[in-house]
Scaffold this active site. Structure first.
Site, short mmCIF file in Angstrom:
data_model
loop_
_atom_site.label_atom_id
_atom_site.label_comp_id
_atom_site.label_asym_id
_atom_site.label_seq_id
_atom_site.Cartn_x
_atom_site.Cartn_y
_atom_site.Cartn_z
N LYS A 26 0.18 -3.22 -1.28
CA LYS A 26 0.00 -1.97 -1.82
C LYS A 26 1.78 -1.44 -2.22
O LYS A 26 1.55 -1.24 -2.65
CB LYS A 26 -0.92 -1.40 -1.42
N ASN A 27 1.92 -1.44 -0.06
CA ASN A 27 3.11 -0.48 -0.02
C ASN A 27 4.57 -0.49 -0.22
O ASN A 27 5.29 0.02 0.00
CB ASN A 27 2.74 0.08 1.55
N ARG A 46 0.22 10.77 -3.41
CA ARG A 46 1.63 11.22 -3.06
C ARG A 46 2.56 9.94 -2.93
O ARG A 46 3.50 9.97 -2.97
CB ARG A 46 1.25 11.04 -1.96
N CYS A 77 -2.54 15.80 2.28
CA CYS A 77 -4.55 14.85 2.30
C CYS A 77 -4.88 14.84 3.59
O CYS A 77 -4.24 15.49 4.50
CB CYS A 77 -3.91 13.64 1.66
N ARG A 92 1.87 16.37 4.04
CA ARG A 92 3.00 14.99 3.84
C ARG A 92 4.01 15.66 3.48
O ARG A 92 4.09 15.79 2.19
CB ARG A 92 2.16 14.53 2.71
N PRO A 93 5.20 15.76 3.91
CA PRO A 93 5.89 16.86 3.62
C PRO A 93 6.98 16.07 3.33
O PRO A 93 6.81 14.70 3.13
CB PRO A 93 7.12 17.58 4.74
N ASP A 150 10.72 16.72 3.42
CA ASP A 150 11.58 17.31 3.62
C ASP A 150 12.79 15.93 3.56
O ASP A 150 14.42 16.24 3.57
CB ASP A 150 11.71 18.36 4.69
N LEU A 151 12.44 15.08 4.28
CA LEU A 151 13.31 14.08 4.91
C LEU A 151 13.90 13.49 3.13
O LEU A 151 15.01 13.54 3.47
CB LEU A 151 13.50 13.26 5.47
N ASP A 190 -1.41 3.11 9.44
CA ASP A 190 -2.72 2.81 9.08
C ASP A 190 -3.82 1.23 9.65
O ASP A 190 -4.73 1.15 8.64
CB ASP A 190 -1.70 1.75 7.55
N ARG A 223 -8.78 2.24 -3.48
CA ARG A 223 -6.96 3.27 -3.95
C ARG A 223 -5.88 2.14 -3.13
O ARG A 223 -5.14 1.31 -3.88
CB ARG A 223 -7.16 4.30 -2.99
C1 EPZ Z 1 4.13 5.57 4.06
O1 EPZ Z 1 3.59 6.58 3.90
C2 EPZ Z 1 2.62 4.49 3.79
N1 EPZ Z 1 2.40 4.44 2.14
C3 EPZ Z 1 1.73 4.99 4.17
O2 EPZ Z 1 1.14 4.53 3.77
C4 EPZ Z 1 2.06 5.09 5.93
O3 EPZ Z 1 0.98 5.34 7.00
C5 EPZ Z 1 3.15 5.47 6.59
O4 EPZ Z 1 4.33 5.46 5.62
C6 EPZ Z 1 3.91 5.81 8.00
O5 EPZ Z 1 3.53 4.45 7.79
C7 EPZ Z 1 2.93 4.07 1.45
O6 EPZ Z 1 4.28 3.49 2.23
C8 EPZ Z 1 2.55 4.29 0.20
P1 EPZ Z 1 6.64 8.18 6.33
P2 EPZ Z 1 5.12 7.65 3.61
O7 EPZ Z 1 7.27 9.13 5.19
O8 EPZ Z 1 6.04 7.06 3.57
C9 EPZ Z 1 7.00 12.74 8.86
C10 EPZ Z 1 -2.12 3.85 3.37
O9 EPZ Z 1 -3.34 4.26 4.03
N2 EPZ Z 1 7.67 13.06 7.57
O10 EPZ Z 1 6.83 7.40 6.50
O11 EPZ Z 1 4.55 8.83 2.63
C11 EPZ Z 1 5.35 12.89 7.71
O12 EPZ Z 1 4.99 14.01 7.49
C12 EPZ Z 1 -0.71 4.94 3.22
O13 EPZ Z 1 -2.02 2.69 2.87
C13 EPZ Z 1 8.06 13.78 7.22
O14 EPZ Z 1 8.76 14.72 8.18
O15 EPZ Z 1 5.00 7.96 5.07
C14 EPZ Z 1 4.62 11.39 9.02
O16 EPZ Z 1 4.39 12.31 10.15
C15 EPZ Z 1 -1.08 6.57 3.79
N3 EPZ Z 1 9.31 14.34 6.51
C16 EPZ Z 1 6.13 10.09 9.17
O17 EPZ Z 1 7.25 11.45 8.92
C17 EPZ Z 1 9.20 13.33 5.68
O18 EPZ Z 1 10.15 13.90 4.39
C18 EPZ Z 1 5.75 9.27 8.30
O19 EPZ Z 1 6.05 9.68 7.14
C19 EPZ Z 1 8.24 12.58 4.99
C20 EPZ Z 1 7.71 11.90 6.46
#
Ligand code: EPZ
Length: 419
Positions: A22-23, A91, A115, A120-121, A123-124, A306, A398
């Site tokens: 999925k991811n 998201r 969620c 789920r910011p 900013d990066l 996950d 999902r």
């Molecule tokens: C991906 O989400 C996955 N989703 C998530 O899987 C997974 O849990 C996550 O990566 C971490 O491995 C998909 O790939 C569709 P991140 P993503 O940006 O990219 C913080 C599932 O169950 N952050 O890597 O949205 C954030 O809050 C889902 O399949 C910032 O601070 O996650 C988190 O603490 C759930 N600023 C950390 O970084 C930003 O701009 C990692 O988030 C972006 C993220």
């Protein structure tokens, strides 16, 4: 609305065929926006999140065809504003920002809400787009990015929780058509990022270093259509490994990449389970004893967040005291309160779960919350006394393709009924 009834006490044995990731499929579907030519994707899982992404692509003007696991997308002429009513449901829709910016120089997408697993910011993501020369504005719940010309840049993509998976994907997809070279430092190293980079390179992009913390993207003039097979879903695979650990005699996962599962196999070996593996399969077998664990979820190649809920379901009936910390989503413990309804002994303090193993859980009505917490409750029900009723099953659908059918094929007794 449907619910799942898990009749506990059955032993699992046999083979399960793991679906496409999925991811990986979600950002790769978004990447098809980067060319006017048709793209054909194989092994796309049949999930509601995928359905949402295909709906978004259709609403942006793409021609979308799906025949079982094969999806064909042609983004000949597209608009650049994603509809709120669909985007708010997922998201991951945020990953259309990068390709729309890269191809059309603008995009308007509603901000992803928070969620249950935490804030789920993005900013990066936005920092990356600005570095490439885009103007970013957030207004009435929408994020709008605009750029006359995107230019290469050196971008540091690390927040207080480490790197960002979809942020790395988004910046990569915005940079492939930018003028000049982009370096993403502190990039996410997940296999799904590598799969996206491989697909973009098949489309004519020039990306090196995916899978490491430093990705180099040399901008090109345009991208063409491509065919690609999505990698196996390592989280679905890990979930079935834990099912085998909780209730299995011998469970074999086929059509997987065992190298993507090292961070999940290692703690399961520490917990006392035995493994046999080959190029594309992995078998889990019970060992002589089970041991509690200290588990820390972190970015790849660390133990995946996950998989954290699923492991809590196993540790809930592992004698001794286990400690589980999630460094990626510190509040991702919705499953703890539901497991406690089943008799688990879990104390939460400051983003860490202290799990005192109990001999057996009792089946109970429980509420699914996020995708992986829901899977954890089904797993817990496999070895619980009596029937576990998991409500709001749409959370599971999902991210898992027919998980109840696949578990029943292994010997479980799971019914899906109208709630
Ligand atoms: C991906 O989400 C996955 N989703 C998530 O899987 C997974 O849990 C996550 O990566 C971490 O491995 C998909 O790939 C569709 P991140 P993503 O940006 O990219 C913080 C599932 O169950 N952050 O890597 O949205 C954030 O809050 C889902 O399949 C910032 O601070 O996650 C988190 O603490 C759930 N600023 C950390 O970084 C930003 O701009 C990692 O988030 C972006 C993220």
């Amino acid at each position: 609305m449907e619910k799942i009834l898990v009749h506990g006490g059955k032993t699992l044995e046999g083979k399960v065929r793991i679906s496409g990731s999925k991811n990986s499929a979600l950002p790769i579907l978004a990447a098809t926006l980067l060319t006017k030519e048709p793209c054909v994707l194989q092994r796309v899982p049949d999930l509601s999140d995928i359905h949402y992404m295909l709906t978004i692509l259709g609403r942006l003007g793409c021609e979308v065809e799906r025949a079982s696991g094969v999806v064909r997308v042609t983004a000949e002429s597209i608009t650049t504003t994603a509809p709120y009513d669909i985007v708010r449901k997922m998201r991951a829709s945020v990953c259309i920002l990068g390709p729309l910016l890269g191809r059309e120089g603008e995009a308007t997408v509603s901000l992803p809400g928070g969620c249950v697993i935490g804030d789920r910011p993005i900013d990066l993501h936005l920092r990356g787009f600005e570095a490439l020369g885009a103007a970013v504005s957030v207004k009435s719940g929408n994020v709008r990015v605009l750029a006359q010309d995107l230019h290469g840049a050196e971008i540091f993509l690390r927040g207080k929780f480490g790197s960002t998976v979809l942020g790395t994907d988004n910046v990569m997809m915005a940079a492939v058509l930018a003028k000049g070279t982009t370096i993403i430092d502190s990039a996410a190293e997940e296999p799904e990022v590598v799969d996206l980079a491989n697909f973009l390179n098949k489309m004519g992009a020039k990306i090196e270093g995916a899978g490491t913390r430093r990705i180099i993207i040399e901008g090109v003039k345009e991208l063409h259509g491509a065919e690609h097979e999505i990698i196996p879903d390592r989280i679905e695979a890990g979930t079935f490994l834990v099912a085998g650990a909780i209730a299995g005699k011998s469970v074999t996962l086929t059509r997987i990449n065992p190298r993507h599962l090292e961070a999940v196999v290692h703690p399961l070996q520490e917990a006392g389970f035995l493994f046999e593996s080959g190029d594309d399969f992995l078998r889990i077998l019970p060992g002589n004893s089970r041991k509690p664990l200290h588990l820390e979820a972190m970015p790849y190649p660390g133990f995946p967040t996950d998989m954290q809920a699923q492991m809590c379901a196993l540790l809930a009936t592992t004698d001794g005291i286990s400690v589980v910390t999630d460094h990626v989503f510190p509040h991702r413990f919705m499953h703890a309160s539901e497991l406690k309804r089943m008799g688990a002994n879990i104390e939460m303090n400051e983003g860490t779960a202290v799990v005192q193993g109990v001999p057996k859980l009792e089946g109970a009505p429980v509420m699914a919350s996020d995708l992986r917490a829901s899977a954890a409750l089904v797993l817990a029900g496999l070895s619980a006394e009596g029937i576990t009723e998991v409500n709001r099953v749409y959370h599971i659908d999902r991210g898992y393709e027919r998980i109840d059918e696949k578990l029943n094929d292994l010997g479980a007794e799971i019914e899906r009924v109208k709630a």
